[in-house]
Scaffold this active site. Sequence first.
Site, PDB file in Angstrom:
ATOM      1  N   HIS A 236       0.864  -1.357  -0.029  1.00  0.00           N
ATOM      2  CA  HIS A 236       0.054  -0.114   0.086  1.00  0.00           C
ATOM      3  C   HIS A 236       0.799   1.265   0.002  1.00  0.00           C
ATOM      4  O   HIS A 236       0.550   2.103  -0.677  1.00  0.00           O
ATOM      5  CB  HIS A 236      -0.884  -0.066   1.117  1.00  0.00           C
ATOM      6  CG  HIS A 236      -1.852   1.317   1.284  1.00  0.00           C
ATOM      7  ND1 HIS A 236      -3.243   1.185   1.067  1.00  0.00           N
ATOM      8  CD2 HIS A 236      -1.572   2.494   1.834  1.00  0.00           C
ATOM      9  CE1 HIS A 236      -3.717   2.383   1.422  1.00  0.00           C
ATOM     10  NE2 HIS A 236      -2.799   2.990   1.582  1.00  0.00           N
ATOM     11  N   GLU A 237       1.991   1.414   0.927  1.00  0.00           N
ATOM     12  CA  GLU A 237       2.780   2.402   0.975  1.00  0.00           C
ATOM     13  C   GLU A 237       3.461   2.780  -0.269  1.00  0.00           C
ATOM     14  O   GLU A 237       3.714   3.896  -0.666  1.00  0.00           O
ATOM     15  CB  GLU A 237       3.771   2.615   2.142  1.00  0.00           C
ATOM     16  CG  GLU A 237       2.686   2.457   3.607  1.00  0.00           C
ATOM     17  CD  GLU A 237       1.594   3.396   3.655  1.00  0.00           C
ATOM     18  OE1 GLU A 237       1.975   4.533   2.955  1.00  0.00           O
ATOM     19  OE2 GLU A 237       0.609   3.229   4.375  1.00  0.00           O
ATOM     20  N   HIS A 240       1.735   4.144  -3.221  1.00  0.00           N
ATOM     21  CA  HIS A 240       1.375   5.692  -2.854  1.00  0.00           C
ATOM     22  C   HIS A 240       2.709   6.099  -3.690  1.00  0.00           C
ATOM     23  O   HIS A 240       2.591   7.335  -4.405  1.00  0.00           O
ATOM     24  CB  HIS A 240       1.501   6.082  -1.614  1.00  0.00           C
ATOM     25  CG  HIS A 240      -0.004   6.108  -0.895  1.00  0.00           C
ATOM     26  ND1 HIS A 240      -0.998   6.235  -1.616  1.00  0.00           N
ATOM     27  CD2 HIS A 240      -0.207   5.748   0.521  1.00  0.00           C
ATOM     28  CE1 HIS A 240      -2.001   6.062  -0.724  1.00  0.00           C
ATOM     29  NE2 HIS A 240      -1.727   5.595   0.583  1.00  0.00           N
ATOM     30  N   HIS A 246      -5.416   7.078  -2.746  1.00  0.00           N
ATOM     31  CA  HIS A 246      -6.480   6.236  -2.051  1.00  0.00           C
ATOM     32  C   HIS A 246      -7.655   5.836  -2.890  1.00  0.00           C
ATOM     33  O   HIS A 246      -7.951   6.951  -3.798  1.00  0.00           O
ATOM     34  CB  HIS A 246      -7.081   6.690  -0.790  1.00  0.00           C
ATOM     35  CG  HIS A 246      -6.191   6.532   0.476  1.00  0.00           C
ATOM     36  ND1 HIS A 246      -5.835   7.441   1.492  1.00  0.00           N
ATOM     37  CD2 HIS A 246      -4.919   5.623   0.617  1.00  0.00           C
ATOM     38  CE1 HIS A 246      -5.070   6.984   2.413  1.00  0.00           C
ATOM     39  NE2 HIS A 246      -4.441   5.855   1.924  1.00  0.00           N
ATOM     40  N   CYS A 247      -7.768   4.675  -3.227  1.00  0.00           N
ATOM     41  CA  CYS A 247      -8.976   4.321  -4.094  1.00  0.00           C
ATOM     42  C   CYS A 247     -10.262   4.098  -3.435  1.00  0.00           C
ATOM     43  O   CYS A 247     -10.323   3.721  -2.161  1.00  0.00           O
ATOM     44  CB  CYS A 247      -8.446   2.650  -4.500  1.00  0.00           C
ATOM     45  SG  CYS A 247      -9.801   2.089  -5.639  1.00  0.00           S
ATOM     46  N   CYS A 252      -9.817  -2.499  -2.578  1.00  0.00           N
ATOM     47  CA  CYS A 252      -8.774  -2.516  -3.259  1.00  0.00           C
ATOM     48  C   CYS A 252      -7.580  -2.438  -2.124  1.00  0.00           C
ATOM     49  O   CYS A 252      -7.800  -1.842  -1.311  1.00  0.00           O
ATOM     50  CB  CYS A 252      -8.620  -1.193  -4.278  1.00  0.00           C
ATOM     51  SG  CYS A 252      -7.086  -0.634  -5.057  1.00  0.00           S
ATOM     52  N   CYS A 271      -7.254  -3.136  -7.661  1.00  0.00           N
ATOM     53  CA  CYS A 271      -8.510  -3.063  -8.608  1.00  0.00           C
ATOM     54  C   CYS A 271      -8.118  -2.932  -9.807  1.00  0.00           C
ATOM     55  O   CYS A 271      -6.978  -2.459 -10.222  1.00  0.00           O
ATOM     56  CB  CYS A 271      -9.413  -2.094  -7.734  1.00  0.00           C
ATOM     57  SG  CYS A 271      -9.136  -0.477  -8.298  1.00  0.00           S
ATOM     58  N   CYS A 274      -6.590   0.565 -10.342  1.00  0.00           N
ATOM     59  CA  CYS A 274      -4.995   1.056  -9.810  1.00  0.00           C
ATOM     60  C   CYS A 274      -4.367   0.039 -10.406  1.00  0.00           C
ATOM     61  O   CYS A 274      -2.977   0.353 -10.588  1.00  0.00           O
ATOM     62  CB  CYS A 274      -5.128   0.621  -8.187  1.00  0.00           C
ATOM     63  SG  CYS A 274      -6.251   1.984  -7.373  1.00  0.00           S
TER      64      CYS A 274
HETATM   65 ZN   LIG Z   1      -2.827   5.233   2.251  1.00  0.00          ZN
HETATM   66 ZN   LIG Z   2      -8.178   0.611  -6.550  1.00  0.00          ZN
END
Ligand SMILES: [Zn+2]
Ligand SMILES: [Zn+2]
Length: 340
Positions: A236-237, A240, A246-247, A252, A271, A274
């Site tokens: 996740h990080e 970015h 953010h989705c 996601c 997703c 993304c």
């Molecule tokens: Zn985040």
């Molecule tokens: Zn997404």
Amino acid sequence: MHVLGRRDWLHGAAALACACGREPATAQARVGWPFAAPQPGPAWDPSLDWAFDGRDAEPMPVPRPGDWLAEHEETGQDVVQFLADEPNRPEPPRDTIVIQPLAMVHRKHVGPIQPSLVELVDYVGRFFVLPVRLADPIVMDRRHVGVRMNHGHEQWNANDIDGVLREQLPGDAYCCIGVTTTDLFPSSDWNFVYGQASLSARVGVFSLARHDDAFFGGPPSDPVLVRRRGHGVVTHEVGHMFGMQHCVHHLCLMNGSNDREEADRSPLQLCPICLRKLQLSVGFDPAARYRDLAAFYRTYGLLPELAWVNARLARARVSPSSGFSSTTRTQIFGHSPPRR
Ligand SMILES: [Zn+2]
Ligand SMILES: [Zn+2]
């Protein structure tokens, strides 16, 4: 704290210490987002429709009280907006993801890291389809990193850590993500943060502290669950740092989350929207990437993730070759060197 612009820093999966002062987002504003799938855009390859078809992607559920989208007014970022934001992209010499272990002077180590650093490197490489390098540990110093105690837990200031990482960014680093087993906080009004990363400055940090119930004094959590949480927060990080906000479109990996329960609801996968962003930046073959991830999930017992990836692969009707090459990527982004 480095001020890098209104939208630059994103806290991944964090708990607020106090009300954020915003009205809760209306549920309707978050559901039925107009882009159920990436819009056909630059270098669209119809043979990859299976990978980016959003019709079977899980929609974003209506936020519950306390959920991220109930407390943060985020409007999402479709593929067109992503490209318009001119995100960083991996280009030589900055084409390696650097994972940077962190240590603090005088602090006792609390136990083995789960997942291991070797495992993190392996997973991040398969996920982003880029070289990943584990850097030698660096020692944080109280002169440069704020420390506080919160509910009995030592916490380090994540913004201070990002500042240190920015000053030491290696020349080969597309981005550098610090990893620690110590709890983190971004500012005095937050209880903690699992991680945070810059959309443009190529640095971020995440903690593995809170993924095991042992952190809270309970019996140890299922190691597979702890492993899943660790891989979720690092990807996740790092996501970015590819410019992905953010989705809000689907369930996601890039969903924001306020607590562990909400983070556990988010999948380890991107997703279709993304995934398309990442593919435009890196230029990988989605089927080959999913096969690499499937091998990892099989090895480490992440069986729901293995089943999900295998289901996607079953939809791949075409040859492994996607036709999406580095040449195609250059056509989209141009020949200019990385902006930062
Ligand atoms: Zn985040
Ligand atoms: Zn997404």
